[in-house]
Design an enzyme around this catalytic site. Structure first.
Site, PDB file in Angstrom:
ATOM      1  N   ASP A  81       0.851  -1.194   0.000  1.00 60.75           N
ATOM      2  CA  ASP A  81       0.000   0.000   0.000  1.00 60.75           C
ATOM      3  C   ASP A  81       0.890   1.249   0.000  1.00 60.75           C
ATOM      4  OD1 ASP A  81      -2.439   1.367   0.164  1.00 60.75           O
ATOM      5  OD2 ASP A  81      -2.454   1.342   2.366  1.00 60.75           O
ATOM      6  N   ASP A 103       3.080   5.180  -5.482  1.00 66.13           N
ATOM      7  CA  ASP A 103       2.294   6.402  -5.294  1.00 66.13           C
ATOM      8  C   ASP A 103       3.160   7.634  -5.513  1.00 66.13           C
ATOM      9  OD1 ASP A 103       0.682   8.473  -4.611  1.00 66.13           O
ATOM     10  OD2 ASP A 103       0.290   7.814  -2.555  1.00 66.13           O
ATOM     11  N   HIS A 179      -8.192   9.470   3.901  1.00 66.33           N
ATOM     12  CA  HIS A 179      -7.818   8.451   4.883  1.00 66.33           C
ATOM     13  C   HIS A 179      -8.244   8.881   6.289  1.00 66.33           C
ATOM     14  CE1 HIS A 179      -4.674   7.548   1.686  1.00 66.33           C
ATOM     15  NE2 HIS A 179      -5.245   6.374   1.861  1.00 66.33           N
ATOM     16  N   HIS A 209      -9.452   4.646  -2.281  1.00 62.45           N
ATOM     17  CA  HIS A 209      -8.750   4.732  -0.997  1.00 62.45           C
ATOM     18  C   HIS A 209      -9.671   5.438  -0.005  1.00 62.45           C
ATOM     19  CE1 HIS A 209      -4.434   3.637  -1.771  1.00 62.45           C
ATOM     20  NE2 HIS A 209      -4.976   3.508  -2.970  1.00 62.45           N
ATOM     21  N   GLY A 210      -9.342   5.339   1.273  1.00 60.22           N
ATOM     22  CA  GLY A 210     -10.097   6.069   2.285  1.00 60.22           C
ATOM     23  C   GLY A 210     -11.560   5.672   2.323  1.00 60.22           C
ATOM     24  N   ALA A 211     -11.820   4.366   2.215  1.00 65.91           N
ATOM     25  CA  ALA A 211     -13.210   3.907   2.055  1.00 65.91           C
ATOM     26  C   ALA A 211     -13.868   3.444   3.350  1.00 65.91           C
ATOM     27  CB  ALA A 211     -13.255   2.774   1.023  1.00 65.91           C
ATOM     28  N   SER A 212     -13.167   3.537   4.472  1.00 65.46           N
ATOM     29  CA  SER A 212     -13.741   3.028   5.724  1.00 65.46           C
ATOM     30  C   SER A 212     -15.092   3.663   6.034  1.00 65.46           C
ATOM     31  CB  SER A 212     -12.786   3.288   6.901  1.00 65.46           C
ATOM     32  OG  SER A 212     -11.861   2.235   7.020  1.00 65.46           O
ATOM     33  N   ASN A 252     -10.153   0.099  -0.285  1.00 58.81           N
ATOM     34  CA  ASN A 252      -9.183   0.034   0.810  1.00 58.81           C
ATOM     35  C   ASN A 252      -9.831   0.310   2.162  1.00 58.81           C
ATOM     36  OD1 ASN A 252      -7.437  -0.210  -1.308  1.00 58.81           O
ATOM     37  ND2 ASN A 252      -6.088   1.448  -0.699  1.00 58.81           N
ATOM     38  N   ASP A 254      -8.658   0.397   6.303  1.00 59.24           N
ATOM     39  CA  ASP A 254      -7.691   0.277   7.397  1.00 59.24           C
ATOM     40  C   ASP A 254      -8.327   0.791   8.691  1.00 59.24           C
ATOM     41  OD1 ASP A 254      -5.493   0.138   9.015  1.00 59.24           O
ATOM     42  OD2 ASP A 254      -4.285   1.597   7.952  1.00 59.24           O
TER      43      ASP A 254
HETATM   44  P1  13P Z   1      -9.297   4.296   5.550  1.00 62.33           P
HETATM   45  O1  13P Z   1      -8.472   5.209   6.413  1.00 62.33           O
HETATM   46  O2  13P Z   1     -10.592   4.917   5.145  1.00 62.33           O
HETATM   47  O3  13P Z   1      -9.485   2.952   6.144  1.00 62.33           O
HETATM   48  O4  13P Z   1      -8.473   4.093   4.189  1.00 62.33           O
HETATM   49  C1  13P Z   1      -7.349   3.246   4.146  1.00 62.33           C
HETATM   50  C2  13P Z   1      -6.608   3.351   2.875  1.00 62.33           C
HETATM   51  O5  13P Z   1      -7.061   3.917   1.899  1.00 62.33           O
HETATM   52  C3  13P Z   1      -5.272   2.709   2.810  1.00 62.33           C
HETATM   53  O6  13P Z   1      -4.619   2.976   1.613  1.00 62.33           O
END
Ligand code: 13P
Length: 306
Positions: A81, A103, A179, A209-212, A252, A254
């Protein structure tokens, strides 16, 4: 079975109109939670490790993840990642990663294309597939003026130029997500029109990305157990479903796993002050992470595809 490339999982997802999760790991319990959820839901999965994760766990972590991944009966990819350099990508490929992200999204377009192409050539020579990124993640408020939005979000024609020039396999696009646990006020804005426009120009799997989801219930439990997380917000499930419908194939996650782990650890320690067996503390954390991951696999549509 042996680990598979990112493309082998993600091309099928894009073609089949479903999304696959890339979940970040740093240790044994998180990896178990990811792989157990994948088995339980019969879902393909990408296990993601960042450079920070690699620094934390070293080669031992990677050897463990590869060993556990090989035991799985669903397709598993080990993904780097946010690789920051050609050297970092090569080092991880040598360790056994089957997918790398380079990246260079903070560089100008020509540099991003050239640096990505260099990684693509090396990775493809040894059967590893590559994610790249253009645009800036960071979150966009609902009513920003279009000119400002355009400055940070991925432009469709730029995406097309970038993929033709770099040869990357899948592309992370900036569509309004960011994120972390604070993604904007209320329901964070996602530029669905932009996803559709990019997907119309590119057959490649697109990456969010940043999909939580940063579930309110988990945030409430965290704060009730002594945590202090304010103004938390995540991506609504319906926005993820819609994004997948339009071409997002890799999603993604995290933050949701970090949240789940911390909630469970805080709850156990708070409820059982006499407890000092790490298995009784981290076991419930693993269970809660697994539950969160399984729920997400159903939302993405990867359940039953593995
Ligand atoms: P989150 O912080 O939304 O879980 O995103 C994680 C991410 O995009 C890692 O590359």
């Amino acid at each position: 079975m042996p680990l598979v490339t990112g493309s082998s999982i993600l091309d099928a997802a894009r073609a089949g109109g479903y999304g696959v999760g890339a979940f970040n790991t740093n240790n044994m319990e998180i990896t178990q939670a990811i792989l157990e959820a994948a088995e339980a839901t019969r879902s393909p999965v990408l296990v993601a490790v960042s450079e920070g994760g690699l620094k934390y766990g070293g080669k031992t972590l990677i050897d463990m993840v590869i060993g556990m991944g090989r035991e799985a009966t669903v397709p598993v990819c080990l993904h780097l990642d946010h690789g920051s350099s050609f050297e970092s990508c090569l080092r991880t490929i040598r360790m056994g990663f089957t997918s790398v992200m380079i990246d260079k999204s903070h560089e100008d377009e020509a540099t991003n294309i050239a640096e990505t192409k260099r990684v693509v050539e090396a990775a493809h020579a040894v059967g590893v597939t590559v994610e790249a990124e253009i645009g800036r993640l960071g979150g966009v408020e609902e009513h920003v003026v279009v000119a400002e939005e355009d400055a940070i979000l991925t432009k469709p024609e730029e995406a097309e130029r970038f993929m033709a020039g770099s040869g990357a396999d899948y592309l992370a696009i900036a569509i309004g997500t960011s994120h972390g646990a604070n993604k904007g006020k209320g329901r964070p804005y996602i530029d669905h029109k932009r996803i559709r426009e990019i997907a119309a120009l590119l057959p490649n799997p697109l990456v969010m990305h940043g999909a939580s989801g940063v579930p309110a219930e988990l945030v409430a439990r965290l704060n009730a157990a002594g945590g202090d997380l304010k103004d938390a917000s995540g991506i609504h499930e319906d926005d993820v479903r819609e994004a997948v419908k339009h071409g997002i194939a890799k999603i993604n996650t995290d933050t949701d796993l970090r949240l789940a782990m911390t909630v469970a650890v805080r709850e156990v320690l708070g409820a059982k002050p006499k407890e000092f067996d790490p298995r009784k503390i981290l076991g419930p954390a693993r269970d809660l992470m697994r539950q969160v991951i399984e729920e997400r696999m159903h939302v993405f549509g990867s359940a039953g595809q593995g």
